[in-house]
Design a protein around this motif. Structure first.
Motif, PDB file in Angstrom:
ATOM      1  N   LEU A  72       1.010  -1.289  -0.086  1.00 27.31           N
ATOM      2  CA  LEU A  72      -0.016  -0.095  -0.030  1.00 27.31           C
ATOM      3  C   LEU A  72       0.941   1.456   0.030  1.00 27.31           C
ATOM      4  O   LEU A  72       1.510   1.533   1.025  1.00 27.31           O
ATOM      5  CB  LEU A  72      -0.898  -0.039   1.353  1.00 27.31           C
ATOM      6  CG  LEU A  72      -1.672  -1.264   1.560  1.00 27.31           C
ATOM      7  CD1 LEU A  72      -2.881  -0.898   2.658  1.00 27.31           C
ATOM      8  CD2 LEU A  72      -2.500  -1.773   0.301  1.00 27.31           C
ATOM      9  N   VAL A 118       1.398   6.988  10.916  1.00 31.96           N
ATOM     10  CA  VAL A 118       0.175   7.447  11.680  1.00 31.96           C
ATOM     11  C   VAL A 118      -0.991   7.242  10.862  1.00 31.96           C
ATOM     12  O   VAL A 118      -2.289   7.431  11.308  1.00 31.96           O
ATOM     13  CB  VAL A 118       0.347   9.140  11.463  1.00 31.96           C
ATOM     14  CG1 VAL A 118       1.469   9.760  12.529  1.00 31.96           C
ATOM     15  CG2 VAL A 118       0.826   9.785  10.065  1.00 31.96           C
ATOM     16  N   ASN A 119      -0.920   6.623   9.781  1.00 32.14           N
ATOM     17  CA  ASN A 119      -1.932   6.244   8.766  1.00 32.14           C
ATOM     18  C   ASN A 119      -2.209   4.670   9.155  1.00 32.14           C
ATOM     19  O   ASN A 119      -3.003   4.112   8.305  1.00 32.14           O
ATOM     20  CB  ASN A 119      -1.667   6.459   7.605  1.00 32.14           C
ATOM     21  CG  ASN A 119      -1.846   7.913   6.930  1.00 32.14           C
ATOM     22  OD1 ASN A 119      -2.834   8.455   7.565  1.00 32.14           O
ATOM     23  ND2 ASN A 119      -1.033   8.256   6.219  1.00 32.14           N
ATOM     24  N   ARG A 131      -3.865   2.919  11.012  1.00 33.69           N
ATOM     25  CA  ARG A 131      -5.546   2.443  11.318  1.00 33.69           C
ATOM     26  C   ARG A 131      -6.192   2.243   9.919  1.00 33.69           C
ATOM     27  O   ARG A 131      -6.730   1.365   9.406  1.00 33.69           O
ATOM     28  CB  ARG A 131      -6.086   3.672  12.221  1.00 33.69           C
ATOM     29  CG  ARG A 131      -7.233   3.174  13.235  1.00 33.69           C
ATOM     30  CD  ARG A 131      -6.953   3.739  14.345  1.00 33.69           C
ATOM     31  NE  ARG A 131      -8.386   3.409  15.013  1.00 33.69           N
ATOM     32  CZ  ARG A 131      -9.553   4.148  14.896  1.00 33.69           C
ATOM     33  NH1 ARG A 131      -9.394   4.966  13.933  1.00 33.69           N
ATOM     34  NH2 ARG A 131     -10.473   3.879  15.790  1.00 33.69           N
ATOM     35  N   ASP A 132      -5.996   3.447   9.123  1.00 36.68           N
ATOM     36  CA  ASP A 132      -6.873   3.560   7.821  1.00 36.68           C
ATOM     37  C   ASP A 132      -6.147   2.322   6.754  1.00 36.68           C
ATOM     38  O   ASP A 132      -7.009   1.739   6.296  1.00 36.68           O
ATOM     39  CB  ASP A 132      -6.660   4.836   7.271  1.00 36.68           C
ATOM     40  CG  ASP A 132      -7.796   5.838   7.692  1.00 36.68           C
ATOM     41  OD1 ASP A 132      -8.508   5.379   8.513  1.00 36.68           O
ATOM     42  OD2 ASP A 132      -7.424   6.989   7.745  1.00 36.68           O
ATOM     43  N   LEU A 133      -5.003   2.320   6.727  1.00 35.74           N
ATOM     44  CA  LEU A 133      -4.327   1.474   6.085  1.00 35.74           C
ATOM     45  C   LEU A 133      -4.879  -0.115   6.388  1.00 35.74           C
ATOM     46  O   LEU A 133      -5.071  -0.906   5.480  1.00 35.74           O
ATOM     47  CB  LEU A 133      -2.937   1.434   6.066  1.00 35.74           C
ATOM     48  CG  LEU A 133      -2.273   2.814   5.490  1.00 35.74           C
ATOM     49  CD1 LEU A 133      -0.656   2.913   5.703  1.00 35.74           C
ATOM     50  CD2 LEU A 133      -2.568   2.773   3.981  1.00 35.74           C
ATOM     51  N   TYR A 140      -7.566  -0.928   7.679  1.00 38.48           N
ATOM     52  CA  TYR A 140      -9.026  -0.989   7.397  1.00 38.48           C
ATOM     53  C   TYR A 140      -9.052  -1.247   5.804  1.00 38.48           C
ATOM     54  O   TYR A 140      -9.755  -2.217   5.259  1.00 38.48           O
ATOM     55  CB  TYR A 140      -9.577   0.080   7.586  1.00 38.48           C
ATOM     56  CG  TYR A 140     -11.237   0.311   6.962  1.00 38.48           C
ATOM     57  CD1 TYR A 140     -12.209  -0.266   7.756  1.00 38.48           C
ATOM     58  CD2 TYR A 140     -11.449   1.082   5.919  1.00 38.48           C
ATOM     59  CE1 TYR A 140     -13.392  -0.238   7.202  1.00 38.48           C
ATOM     60  CE2 TYR A 140     -12.574   1.375   5.623  1.00 38.48           C
ATOM     61  CZ  TYR A 140     -13.700   0.371   6.166  1.00 38.48           C
ATOM     62  OH  TYR A 140     -14.725   0.630   5.398  1.00 38.48           O
ATOM     63  N   TYR A 141      -8.225  -0.378   5.045  1.00 38.85           N
ATOM     64  CA  TYR A 141      -7.927  -0.421   3.511  1.00 38.85           C
ATOM     65  C   TYR A 141      -7.738  -2.035   3.217  1.00 38.85           C
ATOM     66  O   TYR A 141      -8.049  -2.585   2.203  1.00 38.85           O
ATOM     67  CB  TYR A 141      -7.161   0.340   2.806  1.00 38.85           C
ATOM     68  CG  TYR A 141      -7.017   0.449   1.677  1.00 38.85           C
ATOM     69  CD1 TYR A 141      -7.854   1.293   0.768  1.00 38.85           C
ATOM     70  CD2 TYR A 141      -6.227  -0.092   0.822  1.00 38.85           C
ATOM     71  CE1 TYR A 141      -8.014   1.291  -0.408  1.00 38.85           C
ATOM     72  CE2 TYR A 141      -6.201  -0.294  -0.555  1.00 38.85           C
ATOM     73  CZ  TYR A 141      -6.765   0.577  -1.375  1.00 38.85           C
ATOM     74  OH  TYR A 141      -6.859   0.706  -2.417  1.00 38.85           O
ATOM     75  N   SER A 159      -8.790  -5.295   7.060  1.00 38.31           N
ATOM     76  CA  SER A 159      -8.495  -5.602   8.376  1.00 38.31           C
ATOM     77  C   SER A 159      -7.469  -6.747   8.756  1.00 38.31           C
ATOM     78  O   SER A 159      -7.408  -7.619   9.957  1.00 38.31           O
ATOM     79  CB  SER A 159      -9.616  -5.570   9.480  1.00 38.31           C
ATOM     80  OG  SER A 159     -10.485  -4.355   9.406  1.00 38.31           O
ATOM     81  N   LEU A 163      -3.924   1.892  18.135  1.00 40.61           N
ATOM     82  CA  LEU A 163      -3.349   1.696  16.787  1.00 40.61           C
ATOM     83  C   LEU A 163      -3.133   0.080  16.916  1.00 40.61           C
ATOM     84  O   LEU A 163      -1.966  -0.388  17.338  1.00 40.61           O
ATOM     85  CB  LEU A 163      -1.891   2.149  16.470  1.00 40.61           C
ATOM     86  CG  LEU A 163      -2.159   3.837  16.217  1.00 40.61           C
ATOM     87  CD1 LEU A 163      -0.716   4.345  15.974  1.00 40.61           C
ATOM     88  CD2 LEU A 163      -3.018   4.228  15.226  1.00 40.61           C
ATOM     89  N   ALA A 164      -3.962  -0.751  16.736  1.00 39.67           N
ATOM     90  CA  ALA A 164      -3.896  -2.099  16.901  1.00 39.67           C
ATOM     91  C   ALA A 164      -4.647  -2.949  15.846  1.00 39.67           C
ATOM     92  O   ALA A 164      -5.406  -2.612  15.111  1.00 39.67           O
ATOM     93  CB  ALA A 164      -4.563  -2.338  18.542  1.00 39.67           C
ATOM     94  N   LEU A 207      -9.759   5.872   0.488  1.00 41.57           N
ATOM     95  CA  LEU A 207      -8.570   6.159   0.997  1.00 41.57           C
ATOM     96  C   LEU A 207      -7.743   6.473  -0.377  1.00 41.57           C
ATOM     97  O   LEU A 207      -6.507   6.213  -0.389  1.00 41.57           O
ATOM     98  CB  LEU A 207      -7.793   4.808   1.578  1.00 41.57           C
ATOM     99  CG  LEU A 207      -7.203   5.097   2.857  1.00 41.57           C
ATOM    100  CD1 LEU A 207      -8.280   5.461   3.802  1.00 41.57           C
ATOM    101  CD2 LEU A 207      -6.358   4.006   3.371  1.00 41.57           C
ATOM    102  N   ILE A 256      -4.820  11.132  13.082  1.00 42.61           N
ATOM    103  CA  ILE A 256      -4.814  10.617  14.573  1.00 42.61           C
ATOM    104  C   ILE A 256      -4.361  11.945  15.420  1.00 42.61           C
ATOM    105  O   ILE A 256      -4.731  11.917  16.769  1.00 42.61           O
ATOM    106  CB  ILE A 256      -4.088   9.529  14.758  1.00 42.61           C
ATOM    107  CG1 ILE A 256      -2.451   9.640  14.706  1.00 42.61           C
ATOM    108  CG2 ILE A 256      -4.506   8.340  13.787  1.00 42.61           C
ATOM    109  CD1 ILE A 256      -1.750   8.343  15.192  1.00 42.61           C
ATOM    110  N   PRO A 265      -3.628   4.570  -0.882  1.00 44.21           N
ATOM    111  CA  PRO A 265      -2.854   3.717  -2.193  1.00 44.21           C
ATOM    112  C   PRO A 265      -3.296   4.140  -3.582  1.00 44.21           C
ATOM    113  O   PRO A 265      -2.852   4.447  -4.420  1.00 44.21           O
ATOM    114  CB  PRO A 265      -3.479   2.388  -1.618  1.00 44.21           C
ATOM    115  CG  PRO A 265      -3.202   2.365  -0.133  1.00 44.21           C
ATOM    116  CD  PRO A 265      -3.604   3.841   0.150  1.00 44.21           C
TER     117      PRO A 265
END
Lengths: 688, 688
Positions: A133, A263-264, A266-268, A270-271, A274, A438-439, B89, B97, B109
């Motif tokens: 990504l 810092v991204n 979480r979104d990555l 999700y993208y 998960s 961030l998990a 995204l 965050i 991406p």
């Protein structure tokens, strides 16, 4: 040969340089009044460069016989190469007409093209191949991000200043120079040499105090002025700026691209549905305000990084594609080999390196293998690249294992990439600073029963008693560690009160204020912070090493310099020459150039009258792998000659077939040998 | 339909959003304790997005019938598109965050991939095609460079601050808002509306004083607080920093990439064999510390520019390849058309536009044509792009002609590129600041005899009399303008003395101190400062407009959003689906993915169990042009279905032929119609 003769030759050469320098100056002056042809000036400049080169060779010959062989060899090689690079505008000192600024370089046309070729090769080799990504984040970064990462506090070098002039120097560099001098000094006692060697190996680890003491002990002065120097103090290497018009928001130019990925996260995640593992990557510029940049193109203040963050479950660092590199055998310079007597790297199949625990895990080893393959693809010499494992004290406390990708060049072994297992450090740092979790979530094969401590504050009671403080107290109760909670539970159960710290104040908890008990709970899964494996590349350094590994001079004529760039990385893929300046040849040359352009092949037409041999030499200088020459036979039978740079061999090919042929040669789908086997050979031009 | 009903629907939808928001929050909390599946959370978030979209549609329906049609139409369209972009995204507010920072966006991406595709298309279309000299220069720039360019002094916006909170606002934006309010206010008199309209057209030209007066006249207050505002003052938009450890060297982040080309002009000319015309180009990030960034992705503080500087002889601005665009007919919005009554742009063949003097010269027109072709190549709607000529007062004093490349989107007509004939301004500015001659040499067809004034100071005499001042005096004499020199010559010839200013002092020149005379000289050529024609592109803005022009919803189902990206710009070229989750299908899907990767085609495999229709919809959302589905027939006859995004038509193709086929479709060497004609059609899946 007699040294005095060599010395005389060298000094004569120096005079020649001085003389030609005057010529250039006077010609320039004349040009100003429009009385001299600019071409004449350029010619003179060209000649100046050559006499300079000649002088370098004579110095080398002189120094070699007077002993300083190896080092001056390397310097002569570098001088010749840098001359070729600068003359053909691979790079330019930035802001040159304003006197340039240390640590900044521009890429000129061929350098720029090569940088893109290397970057694009990297993107295809890593991002496309692994479906990573890719993200692109700004270089301007608010302070809080770099506080979390630790750069605001710790991204520093020790600096000393000249007490009289205020000139700034890197403390470690000055000390290293002093130690090397001591080691080379014939008058030094064996003990002194031993001590210096020992300290030299540890300079990087010294704190301010020890560094200062060592500088004093070795009597280090300011290099140019010989003035005294200040004690060393830390200097933060980040460029500072201010975001927005109010001037109250501190920002820095990012010192690395990695933080933008963290810092991204979480979104990555999700993208990526998960799911772990996955890798994200960023290619972009980073900034380090070096104290006193040296080593030319290797230590610059603005540079391009290509960084990968591979996120995985800390309990499973296997890699699905590891098999594909298990038999690759790069030179590994493991901790053991570095501590051993031989101090030599050794080739290991990566599969073995992992099974023997030399490399910590499959994923790290996978990227080491991919990096090794990448190095070959862009034309680095596989015998001059190695992977050096960090010694324990070199690694950050949180790192599990680190390997530097090092390339040998005239400066020695240069770190061009670092591959590190950074555990969960970065995500934890940003999570605790941003208060954003961030998990990743791991679902258990089947739900588990576990004892969970539940803390239930009696909010009604607390509210009555403590009014506005009630909420803070309830929060503090819920936030108690397990053992604190159990301790309190004990006291309350025994009818005693228990002290609770809330921010500043302390409150006495009485029985009934809070219910604390172990509860059996059914958990379907758990959240955890992924581990990060980070391969981080310095594109500029890699490019510089490609230059060094590809530079050579033609047999028997060290004036004729060549870059043996792979067709993939070469700045220009093909040149087109009309043999002579004739309309019918020029037309065909232009048509061929247009056809190559349609194939997306960067190419140039050289219609200057100069001899074909000179024109070939010119393209060799910037490493153009192929040259097409249109001659009279082309007019008759619509063929042209195709010449390969390193062998200088030529074949004759139908014009119509050339564009596709050069395309396949450039994509390395076809080798020159195959071409030579298929098409009739052509005798090279008389002056080749 | 009854407005009250629409209004109720809208408010119900608002409640649904609020409710789903709570659900998401509670699920997140549960997830923290490991008691909820992350997938469940994501599902809830997904649902939240959909109810939000639904609410937007209901608002739109309500507002449309209550009159605010067009503007709210656009806003609903933009809201739906931004929702799609952010959800998938394409971009992410930077440092999200940490609460994000206005004016900074990350490319996620798909956004990152598209930005590279657009940039690479630009590079091939302009740099490769024209053989331009590409350079790459640092963003950190020493002050002197930007003093020369005028940015230190003039690169400012007028700012006002809230006298109580200190909040900063752009003065022109506040005034524009006030004027628009006045124009729309039913209670405004016709005169007031007329005056406001008139002023609105000139806001950009107002100086501090007039701007301040207007703000007072219209009683403008601080937008959020309604407090008074300060008078407007200029705020420099450059990010400031400091280079090196001493802190005494001011640097800025470049506000444009162009300056890096100008300072390298001399070397680039040499690289080009001292021949004109030639063009240099740079693609890189530039920085503007906007006062209060709005308009989302259109006004950002860090952005990618692609700039071309075409250097040519001011007396010859013809272009060798102009013929190739002479018949291209973009919408031109010339000065005349802007001043005329219709106020509409008109299509002109560029050949005619030049011959009629609408566009100043061939080179400028050539780049307008190339820009128009580029716009089509990346998928912009040719009916929604135009070239608007600057009105006289919009142009800098030195500019000869300027055209903005404007693209229509929901914000109106947005400037995405500027094409300007900047004459010799930039090179002269740097030449006089750096004292380095930035000129080209023109050899005359045959040498010319010309009278040249020669000034020969009598250095011996001056030295005797003036000692240390002698050199300064001699220099001042040689530097005299022609008329000053002639005047002095007159006086000295008449036996008088003549005053000479040297820095501060004045010296009396006597006869014999200097010899001044007209000399007949033979000149073989002349040096001149080239003119510069500058096409300058904002890649981010262009990309944003591509998003808008490509976004649509499926007939009859405005939940199903699609981006009709051209295969060239699409972030992912192809997706591969196994029809069902079966090992034998998954294997074949993975094999196909690997084959596509070998063709350098970015692709993804979706093995989730969800229905094929849903999976197609997912790929439509990010504009993937092609999808391959492996089904049971694949196992039998080694074929698979290939689906085209916009028609949703499907054909059945042998697996072996697919990679090359998709490659050619992606390179736009092959159209879908050709494919549909060649291969048997396949009925779409039941739920398509």
């Amino acid at each position: 040969m007699d040294v005095s003769v060599l010395e005389r030759d060298f000094h004569l050469a120096q005079e020649a340089v001085a003389h030609q320098g005057d010529t250039v100056r006077s010609l320039k002056a004349a040009a100003k009044d429009g009385n001299a042809d600019r071409a004449a000036v350029d010619e003179a400049i060209e000649k100046l460069r050559n006499v300079k080169l000649d002088m370098e060779r004579k110095r080398k010959a002189f120094e070699d016989t007077t002993g300083k062989t190896s080092s001056s060899n390397k310097e002569a090689f570098r001088a010749a190469m840098l001359n070729a690079l600068e003359r053909r505008l691979f790079f330019i000192p930035s802001f040159k007409i304003y006197g340039a600024v240390a640590g900044f370089y521009d890429y000129g046309p061929p350098g720029c093209a090569m940088k893109q070729n290397v970057t694009q090769t990297w993107r295809n080799h890593f991002i496309l191949e692994e479906n990573m990504l890719e993200v692109e984040c700004p270089a301007v970064t608010p302070e809080i991000v770099l506080k979390a990462s630790g750069h605001v506090e710790r991204f520093t070098d020790f600096m000393v200043t000249d007490v009289k002039t205020g000139d700034c120097h890197r403390a470690d560099h000055l000390l290293e120079a002093a130690l090397e001098a001591c080691i080379e000094d014939a008058k030094s006692t064996p003990e002194a040499v031993h001590a210096a060697r020992d300290l030299l190996a540890r300079v990087g680890e010294l704190g301010a105090a020890k560094l200062g003491a060592a500088l004093t002990q070795y009597g280090v002065k300011s290099p140019d002025t010989k003035n005294d120097i200040s004690p060393p103090f830390p200097f933060n290497l980040m460029f500072k700026t201010s975001i927005g018009p109010r001037g109250d928001m501190v920002g820095y130019l990012r010192p690395e691209t990695a933080q933008g990925i963290f810092v991204n996260f979480r979104d990555l995640l999700y993208y990526n549905g998960s799911k772990l593992p996955f890798a994200a990557a960023q290619i972009g510029n980073s900034y380090r305000n070096e104290i006193s940049p040296r080593a030319g193109l290797l230590r610059v203040r603005e540079f391009t990084q290509a960084e990968i963050e591979h996120f995985c479950n800390p309990q499973d660092k296997s890699h699905p594609k590891f098999k594909s590199v298990a038999d690759v055998q790069p030179l590994l310079y493991s901790r053991a080999l570095q501590m051993g007597n031989e101090k030599k790297p050794k080739r290991f199949p990566l599969g073995q390196a992992v099974s023997e625990g030399i490399i910590a895990n499959e994923t790290l080893a996978y990227f080491i293998g991919r990096t090794y393959l990448f190095a070959q693809r862009i034309g680095l010499n596989p015998d001059r690249v190695r992977f050096r494992q960090h010694l324990q004290h070199e690694m950050a406390h949180y790192a599990e294992d680190c390997w530097d990708f090092e390339v040998e060049c005239s400066y020695g072994w240069v770190e061009c990439a670092g591959l590190a297992d950074r555990s969960a450090f970065d995500l934890n740092a940003h999570s605790s600073m941003s208060k954003v979790e961030l998990a990743a979530y791991e679902r258990f094969p089947e739900p588990r029963e576990e004892d969970v401590l539940s803390i239930l504050p009696n909010k009604k009671e607390l509210g009555k008693l403590y009014k506005k403080d009630a909420k803070a107290i309830a929060d503090a109760l819920e936030a108690m560690s397990e053992c604190d909670a159990l301790e309190m539970q004990g006291k309350l159960a025994a009818g005693q009160s228990a002290a609770l710290k809330v921010d500043g104040g302390v409150f006495e908890m009485q029985p009934g204020f809070v219910e604390i008990r172990q509860q059996r709970k059914k958990l379907s899964g758990r959240n955890f912070t992924p581990a990060v494996i980070e391969p981080s590349f310095g594109i500029g350094r890699i490019l510089y090493c490609v230059f060094e590994h590809c530079f050579y001079t033609r047999e028997g004529d060290d004036q004729r310099t060549v870059f043996r760039f792979t067709p993939l990385t070469a700045p220009v893929k093909c040149t087109v020459f009309p043999l002579l300046q004739r309309a019918e040849l020029n037309e065909r040359a232009e048509a061929m150039s247009a056809a190559l352009t349609r194939e997306r092949l960067s190419n140039t037409v050289d219609t200057t009258g100069t001899s074909i041999g000179k024109r070939y030499a010119r393209t060799d200088e910037i490493g153009v792998p192929f040259a097409i020459t249109v001659d009279y036979q082309s007019v008759e039978d619509s063929t042209a000659t195709l010449r390969e740079r390193d062998s200088t061999a030529q074949v004759r090919v139908p014009l119509a077939e050339l564009p596709a042929l050069v395309r396949r040669l450039t994509d390395m789908e076809l080798s020159w040998d195959e071409v030579a086997a298929k098409y009739p050979a052509q005798a090279p031009a008389s002056d080749e």
